[in-house]
Enzyme design. Structure first.
Site, PDB file in Angstrom:
ATOM      1  N   LEU A  57       0.878  -1.284   0.056  1.00 11.41           N
ATOM      2  CA  LEU A  57       0.000   0.046   0.116  1.00 11.41           C
ATOM      3  C   LEU A  57       0.861   1.194  -0.050  1.00 11.41           C
ATOM      4  O   LEU A  57       2.047   1.179   0.043  1.00 11.41           O
ATOM      5  CB  LEU A  57      -0.816   0.126   1.353  1.00 11.41           C
ATOM      6  N   THR A  88       5.851   0.556   2.236  1.00 12.25           N
ATOM      7  CA  THR A  88       7.053   1.414   2.920  1.00 12.25           C
ATOM      8  C   THR A  88       6.101   2.328   3.892  1.00 12.25           C
ATOM      9  O   THR A  88       5.533   3.516   3.705  1.00 12.25           O
ATOM     10  CB  THR A  88       7.610   2.478   1.627  1.00 12.25           C
ATOM     11  N   LYS A 163      14.204   0.249   4.797  1.00  6.59           N
ATOM     12  CA  LYS A 163      13.699   0.603   3.701  1.00  6.59           C
ATOM     13  C   LYS A 163      13.691   2.290   3.603  1.00  6.59           C
ATOM     14  O   LYS A 163      14.113   2.886   2.725  1.00  6.59           O
ATOM     15  CB  LYS A 163      12.186   0.269   3.435  1.00  6.59           C
ATOM     16  N   LYS A 231       6.699  11.151   0.545  1.00  8.27           N
ATOM     17  CA  LYS A 231       6.129  10.564   1.954  1.00  8.27           C
ATOM     18  C   LYS A 231       7.234  10.055   2.606  1.00  8.27           C
ATOM     19  O   LYS A 231       7.563  10.086   3.625  1.00  8.27           O
ATOM     20  CB  LYS A 231       4.963   9.756   1.321  1.00  8.27           C
TER      21      LYS A 231
END
Length: 280
Positions: A57, A88, A163, A231
């Site tokens: 997502l 992430t 990540k 983001k």
């Protein structure tokens, strides 16, 4: 079943796994349903009878909605299920989700991936995994169908942290390349020669090679959504601050991505971050 999830799901079908899929836009599921996937009308329906549940997502909000919303998956997961969050997202949300998974008799692996659309379609992703060795052992055959590499980094949350570090470094490089290429174009240098020098020299990387080609050709079909890089950089800044590390380069890079979002490039590939610089 977006940029990443569609390819991942296709590889699970190719490997012979029984698969249920959910996506807010049902049309995206049609190619998978035609190949044998079962389409679910809600996350809670998708997870019924599943021993392994994978979500891919956009961000914390989307993940929270799919797991905890009115028809969320978490309330319907089977006892003993392994939940794999490949989005992430922030380590803070991973910690919350892991605790709630335990309350529901399930176990969470946070397993974000490196690679973009082409790697997802080709089954060549790298999974960065946090969680127990036991849970990872159960999930490994499923993850192998989608990947070239599975790296166990430690307890739950380790994958998410790694990540964000990875995407922080990528985002800064893409932003600096956008500025550098704009400088090249305005300076009168031969653009092809200049980029060849950069690719062959110390700044060269696979990312620089791929992104510079997209920037020069202005080919912005999505491999990695631009708005998601904005983001990711914000999440990285927030997480690093917990360890008293100020990501000043991330903040600078994020300003370029947010400016591109404001100019309408949020749904394009992240390489389009150069376009607002070109038009100043």
């Amino acid at each position: 079943l977006g940029t990443m999830g569609g390819g991942m799901a296709a590889n699970l079908l190719k490997a012979g796994f029984s698969l249920a899929v959910y996506n807010r836009t049902a049309k995206k599921a049609e190619p998978l349903v035609s190949r044998g996937a079962r389409f679910a009308l809600a996350p809670a329906e998708a997870v019924q009878g599943a021993s392994i549940v994978i979500s891919m997502l956009a961000d914390d909000a989307a993940s929270r909605e799919v797991w905890l919303g009115p028809m969320g998956a978490l309330k319907a997961v089977d006892q003993g299920a392994i939940l794999v969050e490949s989005s992430t997202v922030s380590p803070a949300w991973i910690a919350d989700l892991a605790a709630m998974a335990t309350q529901h008799g399930a176990e969470l692996l946070d397993a974000p991936v490196t690679g973009s659309r082409l790697q997802a379609e080709g089954g060549q992703l790298s999974f960065l995994v946090g969680g127990s060795e036991r849970a990872l052992g159960i999930a490994t055959p499923v993850l192998q169908a989608m990947s070239r590499e599975i790296v166990h980094l430690g307890p739950v949350g380790s994958g998410s942290k790694m990540k964000l570090i990875n995407n922080f470094l990528c985002g800064v490089q893409v932003a600096s390349l956008a500025e550098g290429l704009t400088w090249i174009e305005r300076s009168g240098l031969d653009r092809e020669k200049a980029i060849s020098i950069l690719k062959a020299g110390a700044p060269g990387s696979p990312l620089l090679g791929a992104i510079s080609a997209r920037m020069m050709s202005q080919s912005y079909s999505v491999n990695f959504l631009l708005r998601l890089m904005a983001k990711d950089l914000l999440y990285a800044e927030t997480e690093a601050a917990r360890f008293d590390v100020a990501l000043t380069t991330a903040e600078s890079a994020r300003s370029l991505f947010e400016a591109a979002v404001a100019k309408g490039y949020g749904e394009a590939d992240m390489s389009s971050v150069i376009e607002p610089l070109r038009t100043k």
